[in-house]
Design a protein around this motif. Sequence first.
Motif, PDB file in Angstrom:
ATOM      1  N   ASN A 191       0.808  -1.217   0.000  1.00 45.04           N
ATOM      2  CA  ASN A 191       0.000   0.000   0.000  1.00 45.04           C
ATOM      3  C   ASN A 191       0.847   1.276   0.000  1.00 45.04           C
ATOM      4  O   ASN A 191       0.308   2.368  -0.153  1.00 45.04           O
ATOM      5  CB  ASN A 191      -0.998   0.002   1.162  1.00 45.04           C
ATOM      6  CG  ASN A 191      -2.267  -0.732   0.789  1.00 45.04           C
ATOM      7  OD1 ASN A 191      -2.604  -0.864  -0.386  1.00 45.04           O
ATOM      8  ND2 ASN A 191      -2.979  -1.221   1.774  1.00 45.04           N
ATOM      9  N   HIS A 192       2.171   1.150   0.141  1.00 43.99           N
ATOM     10  CA  HIS A 192       3.046   2.323   0.009  1.00 43.99           C
ATOM     11  C   HIS A 192       3.310   2.637  -1.459  1.00 43.99           C
ATOM     12  O   HIS A 192       3.917   3.650  -1.773  1.00 43.99           O
ATOM     13  CB  HIS A 192       4.373   2.101   0.737  1.00 43.99           C
ATOM     14  CG  HIS A 192       4.255   2.166   2.227  1.00 43.99           C
ATOM     15  ND1 HIS A 192       3.756   3.264   2.891  1.00 43.99           N
ATOM     16  CD2 HIS A 192       4.559   1.258   3.183  1.00 43.99           C
ATOM     17  CE1 HIS A 192       3.759   3.033   4.184  1.00 43.99           C
ATOM     18  NE2 HIS A 192       4.234   1.815   4.400  1.00 43.99           N
ATOM     19  N   SER A 193       2.868   1.769  -2.352  1.00 42.91           N
ATOM     20  CA  SER A 193       3.068   1.945  -3.787  1.00 42.91           C
ATOM     21  C   SER A 193       1.708   2.077  -4.477  1.00 42.91           C
ATOM     22  O   SER A 193       0.702   1.604  -3.962  1.00 42.91           O
ATOM     23  CB  SER A 193       3.806   0.718  -4.344  1.00 42.91           C
ATOM     24  OG  SER A 193       3.818   0.768  -5.755  1.00 42.91           O
ATOM     25  N   THR A 194       1.721   2.699  -5.630  1.00 49.12           N
ATOM     26  CA  THR A 194       0.485   2.786  -6.432  1.00 49.12           C
ATOM     27  C   THR A 194       0.508   1.772  -7.577  1.00 49.12           C
ATOM     28  O   THR A 194      -0.419   1.736  -8.380  1.00 49.12           O
ATOM     29  CB  THR A 194       0.309   4.205  -7.016  1.00 49.12           C
ATOM     30  OG1 THR A 194       1.475   4.525  -7.789  1.00 49.12           O
ATOM     31  CG2 THR A 194       0.133   5.235  -5.913  1.00 49.12           C
ATOM     32  N   ALA A 195       1.559   0.966  -7.645  1.00 53.40           N
ATOM     33  CA  ALA A 195       1.679  -0.027  -8.712  1.00 53.40           C
ATOM     34  C   ALA A 195       0.566  -1.071  -8.606  1.00 53.40           C
ATOM     35  O   ALA A 195       0.069  -1.353  -7.511  1.00 53.40           O
ATOM     36  CB  ALA A 195       3.039  -0.722  -8.625  1.00 53.40           C
ATOM     37  N   PRO A 196       0.171  -1.658  -9.745  1.00 56.27           N
ATOM     38  CA  PRO A 196      -0.811  -2.743  -9.696  1.00 56.27           C
ATOM     39  C   PRO A 196      -0.259  -3.909  -8.870  1.00 56.27           C
ATOM     40  O   PRO A 196       0.954  -4.063  -8.734  1.00 56.27           O
ATOM     41  CB  PRO A 196      -0.973  -3.171 -11.159  1.00 56.27           C
ATOM     42  CG  PRO A 196      -0.313  -2.135 -11.985  1.00 56.27           C
ATOM     43  CD  PRO A 196       0.638  -1.382 -11.103  1.00 56.27           C
ATOM     44  N   VAL A 197      -1.177  -4.722  -8.344  1.00 58.69           N
ATOM     45  CA  VAL A 197      -0.787  -5.850  -7.493  1.00 58.69           C
ATOM     46  C   VAL A 197      -1.390  -7.136  -8.047  1.00 58.69           C
ATOM     47  O   VAL A 197      -2.552  -7.163  -8.440  1.00 58.69           O
ATOM     48  CB  VAL A 197      -1.275  -5.642  -6.037  1.00 58.69           C
ATOM     49  CG1 VAL A 197      -0.955  -6.855  -5.170  1.00 58.69           C
ATOM     50  CG2 VAL A 197      -0.665  -4.381  -5.437  1.00 58.69           C
TER      51      VAL A 197
END
Length: 186
Positions: free
Chosen positions: A47-53
């Motif tokens: 959740n510290h990143s906006t990258a897809p998961v």
Amino acid sequence: ARKTPLSPSQVGIRFSSRPEAEQAFYDSIFSFAGTMGDLQDQIDQLNHSTAPVMVSGEDGTGKETIVSVLYLRSTLQNNPLVSINCSMLNERSWTFLLEHPSSPLSDGGNTIYFASIDVLAPERQRQLLAVLTEMDVCRRNRVVFSCVCQPGESMSVTGSLFMDKLCCLSLHLPPLRQMAQRIPTL
């Protein structure tokens, strides 16, 4: 963000609010103390990143519940969680998703979850990847995918394809048999 519900013909596409996602979590096995283990730390890091998961795991490992937790702990928790169950999409839903101006893929600021991307035919996988890329969906929303792995596998072929094309972060869920000691006696 969308305020009106989708028509019943949009099979496989569901909008959930924060309270509905919280209820789904509390109704799951992960709500018991200690069953999430180190997944909590991994979720916080993601959740510290906006990258897809990409969430992977064997059938029945609670991927949808973990996606709810990702959503509930994100900055987008007050916007809808849009769940797209790829195994339930009919032709009409697919066309709506990719081509309609009211498609959730046209919105911004939501969490969009594509469940079971493995079931999509190769042509639909290519179409979805093209639309996600051309429409910058992953830049305007938090996008999460899930795929089912076979025992001993950490990522499916389809999961790997989406991870490579969209630069996804990954979260692999262990099978429940490996968490047996954590499951409390009910």
